[in-house]
Write a protein that holds these residues in place. Structure first.
Motif, PDB file in Angstrom:
ATOM      1  N   TYR A  91       0.817  -1.221   0.000  1.00  0.00           N
ATOM      2  CA  TYR A  91       0.000   0.000   0.000  1.00  0.00           C
ATOM      3  C   TYR A  91       0.850   1.272   0.000  1.00  0.00           C
ATOM      4  O   TYR A  91       0.688   2.144  -0.858  1.00  0.00           O
ATOM      5  CB  TYR A  91      -0.935  -0.018   1.208  1.00  0.00           C
ATOM      6  CG  TYR A  91      -1.673   1.275   1.427  1.00  0.00           C
ATOM      7  CD1 TYR A  91      -2.763   1.626   0.639  1.00  0.00           C
ATOM      8  CD2 TYR A  91      -1.268   2.166   2.419  1.00  0.00           C
ATOM      9  CE1 TYR A  91      -3.433   2.823   0.841  1.00  0.00           C
ATOM     10  CE2 TYR A  91      -1.935   3.362   2.622  1.00  0.00           C
ATOM     11  CZ  TYR A  91      -3.015   3.689   1.837  1.00  0.00           C
ATOM     12  OH  TYR A  91      -3.670   4.878   2.030  1.00  0.00           O
ATOM     13  N   ASN A  92       1.759   1.389   0.959  1.00  0.00           N
ATOM     14  CA  ASN A  92       2.594   2.592   1.049  1.00  0.00           C
ATOM     15  C   ASN A  92       3.706   2.593   0.004  1.00  0.00           C
ATOM     16  O   ASN A  92       3.985   3.622  -0.625  1.00  0.00           O
ATOM     17  CB  ASN A  92       3.199   2.706   2.446  1.00  0.00           C
ATOM     18  CG  ASN A  92       2.154   2.979   3.515  1.00  0.00           C
ATOM     19  OD1 ASN A  92       1.357   3.897   3.390  1.00  0.00           O
ATOM     20  ND2 ASN A  92       2.137   2.163   4.554  1.00  0.00           N
ATOM     21  N   ALA A  93       4.333   1.443  -0.187  1.00  0.00           N
ATOM     22  CA  ALA A  93       5.466   1.362  -1.114  1.00  0.00           C
ATOM     23  C   ALA A  93       5.058   1.726  -2.535  1.00  0.00           C
ATOM     24  O   ALA A  93       5.848   2.348  -3.272  1.00  0.00           O
ATOM     25  CB  ALA A  93       6.069  -0.045  -1.084  1.00  0.00           C
ATOM     26  N   SER A  94       3.851   1.386  -2.945  1.00  0.00           N
ATOM     27  CA  SER A  94       3.416   1.700  -4.314  1.00  0.00           C
ATOM     28  C   SER A  94       3.287   3.204  -4.525  1.00  0.00           C
ATOM     29  O   SER A  94       3.633   3.729  -5.600  1.00  0.00           O
ATOM     30  CB  SER A  94       2.087   1.003  -4.612  1.00  0.00           C
ATOM     31  OG  SER A  94       1.088   1.406  -3.690  1.00  0.00           O
ATOM     32  N   VAL A  95       2.818   3.935  -3.509  1.00  0.00           N
ATOM     33  CA  VAL A  95       2.718   5.394  -3.607  1.00  0.00           C
ATOM     34  C   VAL A  95       4.110   6.012  -3.692  1.00  0.00           C
ATOM     35  O   VAL A  95       4.370   6.878  -4.535  1.00  0.00           O
ATOM     36  CB  VAL A  95       1.944   5.971  -2.407  1.00  0.00           C
ATOM     37  CG1 VAL A  95       2.003   7.502  -2.413  1.00  0.00           C
ATOM     38  CG2 VAL A  95       0.493   5.519  -2.438  1.00  0.00           C
ATOM     39  N   PHE A  96       5.024   5.558  -2.829  1.00  0.00           N
ATOM     40  CA  PHE A  96       6.371   6.123  -2.816  1.00  0.00           C
ATOM     41  C   PHE A  96       7.115   5.797  -4.113  1.00  0.00           C
ATOM     42  O   PHE A  96       7.867   6.632  -4.632  1.00  0.00           O
ATOM     43  CB  PHE A  96       7.141   5.577  -1.611  1.00  0.00           C
ATOM     44  CG  PHE A  96       6.478   5.852  -0.285  1.00  0.00           C
ATOM     45  CD1 PHE A  96       5.628   6.931  -0.124  1.00  0.00           C
ATOM     46  CD2 PHE A  96       6.694   5.008   0.806  1.00  0.00           C
ATOM     47  CE1 PHE A  96       5.011   7.187   1.094  1.00  0.00           C
ATOM     48  CE2 PHE A  96       6.089   5.255   2.025  1.00  0.00           C
ATOM     49  CZ  PHE A  96       5.234   6.337   2.158  1.00  0.00           C
ATOM     50  N   LYS A  97       6.916   4.607  -4.633  1.00  0.00           N
ATOM     51  CA  LYS A  97       7.564   4.222  -5.881  1.00  0.00           C
ATOM     52  C   LYS A  97       7.069   5.086  -7.035  1.00  0.00           C
ATOM     53  O   LYS A  97       7.862   5.564  -7.860  1.00  0.00           O
ATOM     54  CB  LYS A  97       7.285   2.744  -6.173  1.00  0.00           C
ATOM     55  CG  LYS A  97       7.975   2.219  -7.425  1.00  0.00           C
ATOM     56  CD  LYS A  97       7.688   0.733  -7.616  1.00  0.00           C
ATOM     57  CE  LYS A  97       8.344   0.214  -8.895  1.00  0.00           C
ATOM     58  NZ  LYS A  97       8.050  -1.244  -9.098  1.00  0.00           N
ATOM     59  N   ALA A  98       5.760   5.314  -7.106  1.00  0.00           N
ATOM     60  CA  ALA A  98       5.198   6.159  -8.168  1.00  0.00           C
ATOM     61  C   ALA A  98       5.685   7.599  -8.032  1.00  0.00           C
ATOM     62  O   ALA A  98       5.988   8.262  -9.037  1.00  0.00           O
ATOM     63  CB  ALA A  98       3.673   6.104  -8.119  1.00  0.00           C
ATOM     64  N   PHE A  99       5.792   8.086  -6.791  1.00  0.00           N
ATOM     65  CA  PHE A  99       6.257   9.454  -6.586  1.00  0.00           C
ATOM     66  C   PHE A  99       7.725   9.599  -6.970  1.00  0.00           C
ATOM     67  O   PHE A  99       8.109  10.589  -7.616  1.00  0.00           O
ATOM     68  CB  PHE A  99       6.060   9.850  -5.119  1.00  0.00           C
ATOM     69  CG  PHE A  99       6.580  11.228  -4.790  1.00  0.00           C
ATOM     70  CD1 PHE A  99       5.991  12.354  -5.318  1.00  0.00           C
ATOM     71  CD2 PHE A  99       7.678  11.380  -3.958  1.00  0.00           C
ATOM     72  CE1 PHE A  99       6.463  13.621  -5.027  1.00  0.00           C
ATOM     73  CE2 PHE A  99       8.169  12.632  -3.658  1.00  0.00           C
ATOM     74  CZ  PHE A  99       7.555  13.757  -4.191  1.00  0.00           C
ATOM     75  N   ASP A 100       8.564   8.638  -6.596  1.00  0.00           N
ATOM     76  CA  ASP A 100       9.979   8.685  -6.978  1.00  0.00           C
ATOM     77  C   ASP A 100      10.143   8.699  -8.494  1.00  0.00           C
ATOM     78  O   ASP A 100      10.970   9.450  -9.036  1.00  0.00           O
ATOM     79  CB  ASP A 100      10.723   7.485  -6.387  1.00  0.00           C
ATOM     80  CG  ASP A 100      11.077   7.690  -4.926  1.00  0.00           C
ATOM     81  OD1 ASP A 100      11.104   8.858  -4.484  1.00  0.00           O
ATOM     82  OD2 ASP A 100      11.318   6.688  -4.229  1.00  0.00           O
TER      83      ASP A 100
END
Length: 296
Positions: A91-100
């Motif tokens: 859940y969190n990692a997917s948001v951070f990956k997309a933002f990076d």
């Protein structure tokens, strides 16, 4: 594999873990239902606000406001919506990956953007990356989050946008599709798309043979200036509700997978335990028979 006692201890520990993950699954399923009801209840308010803004702009197409006027993006504020706790799968990692990936594609230096973190995980992520933060403290995303919880940060980025210190506000969050699927979205909440607001304006009052005429006091531009920030805040709140539903769905799926894996592990451990027990019995029988033969 260890001794029978060690295997039995592992079985006992895994069973306890399975009970915990099953309980967390049931809790997340209950919270997901509440989150879905909150989304359904909130949608009419967002639709009404959009209709009100569309009526004001339709009344005078020459009306202008910074929130509906796009300008070249020199500085961007990114709002990252995450959870306060883990155990929610990707859940969190997917948001951070997309933002990076977005930052690497559109920004040459971190000075060209600021991060507003909603949730402990997003705050920790921005701190680790060394990004400039709009908020100095953690803004928790509670299950029963209200407008007051993020009122301070909304006032900050709206003020920065109206003063020209930033030119765009983008929200990264998980959009709830269904229990299995949650999709990361990057939606712009400022500036608002004027054409999108007016797209369905012809159908708003199409309820009879007569066209309604609205008169605004004290003036249409004053009413618009009051409505547009409300639309922005409500859009952000709707995205947070979507993210909360996605969080509960992701945690529910993760806990179900953990429970299933624990059951598979218990099954394997019991197989090893029975084999070890059978080997011990065979050795004891061999010793007894050998001793009896020696006596005879």
């Amino acid at each position: 594999m260890g001794s029978m006692r060690e295997i039995k201890q592992r079985i006992h520990a895994t069973e306890k873990t399975s009970q915990i993950t099953k309980a967390m699954y049931m809790v997340s399923a209950s919270k997901l239902k509440k989150a879905e009801r909150a989304i359904v209840r909130f949608r009419p308010l967002t639709r009404r606000l959009g209709d009100s803004v569309a009526r004001v702009i339709e009344n005078d197409r020459e009306l202008s406001h910074p929130i509906i006027e796009a300008r070249p993006p020199q500085h961007t504020i990114y709002i990252l919506v995450s959870s306060d706790r883990g155990l929610a799968g990707p859940y969190n990692a997917s948001v951070f990956k997309a933002f990076d990936a977005h930052v690497r594609k559109y920004h040459d230096s971190p000075e060209s953007f600021t991060v507003a973190a909603l949730g402990y995980k997003a705050f920790s992520f921005a701190k680790r990356r060394g990004y400039t933060l709009l908020n100095d403290t953690v803004i928790q995303v509670r299950d029963d989050i209200s407008f007051l919880d993020f009122r301070e940060i909304t006032d900050l980025f709206i003020k920065d946008y109206l003063s020209g210190r930033c030119d765009r506000v983008v929200v990264f969050y998980n959009k709830f599709i269904n229990t299995i699927t949650q999709r990361v979205e990057a939606d712009t909440i400022m500036p608002l798309d004027k054409d999108a607001l007016l797209k369905d304006v012809d159908d708003i009052d199409d309820e009879g043979p007569y066209k309604r005429i609205y008169h605004y006091e004290p003036a249409p531009d004053t009413v618009l200036a009051q409505l547009l920030p409300m639309v922005v805040v409500n859009m952000l709140y709707g995205m947070i509700l979507e993210a909360k539903a996605s969080e509960h769905a992701a945690r529910m799926t993760a806990m179900k997978n953990a429970t299933d894996n624990a059951k598979d592990l218990i099954k394997d451990l019991r197989l090893h335990y029975n084999r070890a027990r059978q080997d011990a019995i065979t050795i004891e029988l061999t010793d007894i028979i050998g001793g009896a033969n020696a006596v005879n």
